[in-house]
Design an enzyme around this catalytic site. Structure first.
Site, mmCIF file in Angstrom:
data_model
loop_
_atom_site.group_PDB
_atom_site.id
_atom_site.type_symbol
_atom_site.label_atom_id
_atom_site.label_comp_id
_atom_site.label_asym_id
_atom_site.label_seq_id
_atom_site.Cartn_x
_atom_site.Cartn_y
_atom_site.Cartn_z
ATOM 1 N N TYR A 115 0.838 -1.220 0.000
ATOM 2 C CA TYR A 115 0.000 0.000 0.000
ATOM 3 C C TYR A 115 0.863 1.256 0.000
ATOM 4 C CZ TYR A 115 -4.100 2.840 1.486
ATOM 5 O OH TYR A 115 -5.130 3.746 1.570
ATOM 6 N N ARG A 120 -1.531 8.071 -3.735
ATOM 7 C CA ARG A 120 -2.411 7.089 -3.107
ATOM 8 C C ARG A 120 -3.714 7.735 -2.615
ATOM 9 N NH1 ARG A 120 0.157 4.263 1.986
ATOM 10 N NH2 ARG A 120 -0.887 5.953 3.088
ATOM 11 N N ASP A 121 -4.774 6.940 -2.623
ATOM 12 C CA ASP A 121 -6.081 7.356 -2.078
ATOM 13 C C ASP A 121 -6.608 8.585 -2.817
ATOM 14 O OD1 ASP A 121 -8.199 6.891 -0.358
ATOM 15 O OD2 ASP A 121 -7.357 8.039 1.302
ATOM 16 N N SER A 127 -5.974 8.833 3.642
ATOM 17 C CA SER A 127 -4.840 7.922 3.471
ATOM 18 C C SER A 127 -3.914 8.346 2.348
ATOM 19 C CB SER A 127 -5.332 6.493 3.256
ATOM 20 O OG SER A 127 -5.806 5.953 4.467
ATOM 21 N N ASP A 166 -8.110 -0.016 -2.773
ATOM 22 C CA ASP A 166 -8.837 1.136 -3.349
ATOM 23 C C ASP A 166 -8.313 1.635 -4.694
ATOM 24 O OD1 ASP A 166 -10.271 1.066 -1.006
ATOM 25 O OD2 ASP A 166 -9.447 2.924 -0.190
ATOM 26 N N ASP A 348 -9.131 4.805 10.507
ATOM 27 C CA ASP A 348 -9.270 5.009 9.051
ATOM 28 C C ASP A 348 -8.947 6.438 8.640
ATOM 29 O OD1 ASP A 348 -10.323 2.379 8.563
ATOM 30 O OD2 ASP A 348 -12.211 3.078 9.430
HETATM 31 C C1 BGC Z 1 -3.891 3.854 6.543
HETATM 32 C C2 BGC Z 1 -2.578 3.129 6.673
HETATM 33 C C3 BGC Z 1 -2.714 1.998 7.659
HETATM 34 C C4 BGC Z 1 -3.875 1.107 7.292
HETATM 35 C C5 BGC Z 1 -4.111 0.019 8.300
HETATM 36 C C6 BGC Z 1 -4.990 2.878 6.210
HETATM 37 O O1 BGC Z 1 -6.217 3.548 6.220
HETATM 38 O O2 BGC Z 1 -3.793 4.843 5.560
HETATM 39 O O3 BGC Z 1 -1.596 4.025 7.115
HETATM 40 O O4 BGC Z 1 -1.536 1.223 7.691
HETATM 41 O O5 BGC Z 1 -5.055 1.870 7.188
HETATM 42 O O6 BGC Z 1 -4.546 0.512 9.512
#
Ligand code: BGC
Length: 393
Positions: A115, A120-121, A127, A166, A348
């Site tokens: 990830y 990203r996102d 995120s 995502d 989140d």
């Molecule tokens: C976050 C990450 C995190 C993951 C698991 C995601 O929403 O952006 O930083 O590692 O959740 O908690």
């Protein structure tokens, strides 16, 4: 000790599974088994491997339990024994993986989330990652190549990867946003690169396919299947890609009928009323487009329904509880296993409206407040997940 069932022995005899190989002892050196693991991604590896309860999440949970008392604290400690994925959400956090590989029994598979795509996102803020749009060379050399080196260093260890939550779903439904248009080329190139580089014998991969309330809508199913399959084929249809991960960090029910949002004004138009139904609609389309449609389903936080005001609400949903435990006993043509991908208790997204990564979804009435930055620990939320766990912890 390793549990050997007659089915396992038959599989050994037939050479259908590569680990544990030739012996039923636990590993003798750090990192899995005492022989190289060869996963056959044309089969359901979860029939032979249990999702590992990693020591990184264990330490988060133990710290949380230390702040609790009595039965609640005991329940909290039991969460540490439940298999959960580890997220490599930055280049630096790749360092979290190796220490967590030191205590994995041979019959357990290590779950890892890949990830860190550039941009990203793209359809939300909570995120947004460390790599800006265009940093595809860094993604390849500093992130994916580093992961590949690590996974090769542990050939005796089985890994299940969830690839880039995502990302490709956003390219199906959010291309009206400039951010997603800007991210698109890097997402496709980056996911294809991850598929190619991480296509190792000890690895099985599942690429994120959102959930039924996202790609399950009639207009999204075929474009979604094409988007994922195109990237898979661009990567040369790698042997270790087993299919898709669904409901990652999500809230949808597995087989609730009528679906949780059946009475919504729009809900009737989406036949993917639960995740099982989503697979029945989406997986055949994937296969028609030339990609395997097998799936793992995140049940980490879907123990309760009814917390969300709208199907698309995704941030720290109130009244949620831990869900079904990881298992391959799922009674579905398409699902390999229930797994816990999102580490319950990690946020989140922040509810602080002045933060750079504040997303308005984390300020909605059905989002738990206060909540810290994405990925960081939220003690009160963790305690709520235990109280509402179904089945009970
Ligand atoms: C976050 C990450 C995190 C993951 C698991 C995601 O929403 O952006 O930083 O590692 O959740 O908690």
């Amino acid at each position: 000790m390793v549990r050997i069932t007659s089915a396992t022995l038959v599989a050994f005899a037939a050479g259908a599974i590569g680990a544990p190989q030739g012996t039923i002892t636990r590993r003798q050196s750090p990192g899995g088994c005492d022989a190289a693991v060869k996963l056959d991604a044309s089969t359901n590896v979860w029939d032979n491997y249990k999702l590992h309860a990693n020591s990184y999440y264990r330490s988060e949970v133990e710290a949380a339990a230390a702040q609790m008392s009595g039965a609640a604290a005991e329940a909290a400690l039991r969460v540490a024994d439940i298999g959960t994925f580890l997220w490599a959400d930055t280049i630096a956090n790749i360092d979290r993986i190796e220490p967590a590989l030191q205590d994995v029994p041979c019959d357990e598979i290590f779950g890892l989330v890949v990830y860190d795509l550039p941009g990203r996102d793209c359809a939300a803020k909570a995120s947004n990652g460390e790599l800006p749009v265009g940093a595809i060379d860094r993604y390849k050399s500093e992130y994916i190549d580093a992961l590949a080196t690590l996974l090769k260093k542990y050939p005796n260890q089985a890994f299940a990867l969830v690839i880039e939550p995502d990302s490709l779903p956003n390219l199906v439904t959010n291309m009206d946003l400039q951010t997603c248009q800007d991210s698109a080329a890097g997402y496709r190139e980056g996911v294809a690169y991850a598929f190619e580089k991480l296509n190792l014998p000890n690895v099985v991969m599942y690429v994120d396919a959102g959930h039924g309330g996202w790609l399950g809508w009639p207009d999204n199913l075929q474009p979604g299947a094409q988007e994922l399959a195109n990237v898979y084929k661009a990567a040369g249809s790698p042997s270790q890609v087993r299919g898709i991960a669904i409901n990652v960090s999500g809230w949808n029910q597995w087989d609730m009928v009528p679906g949780e949002f059946a009475n919504d004004p729009d809900g009737q138009w989406n036949k993917a009323e639960n995740e099982k139904k989503y697979l029945e609609l989406f997986s055949p389309l994937l296969e028609q487009n030339g990609m395997p449609g097998n799936a793992i389903v995140d049940t980490g936080r879907n123990g309760q329904s009814g917390g969300r005001l709208e199907w698309g609400d995704w941030c720290n949903v109130v009244d949620a509880g831990f869900g079904a435990r990881p298992t391959s006993d799922v009674n579905s043509q398409w699902a390999d296993a229930f797994v816990w991908v999102k580490p319950g208790g990690e946020s989140d997204g922040t509810s602080d409206s002045s933060a750079v990564r504040y997303d308005s979804f984390c300020g909605r009435p059905d989002a738990f407040k206060p909540s810290p930055e994405a990925g960081t620990w939220n003690q009160a939320y963790f305690e709520m997940l235990i109280e509402n766990a179904n089945p009970a912890i």
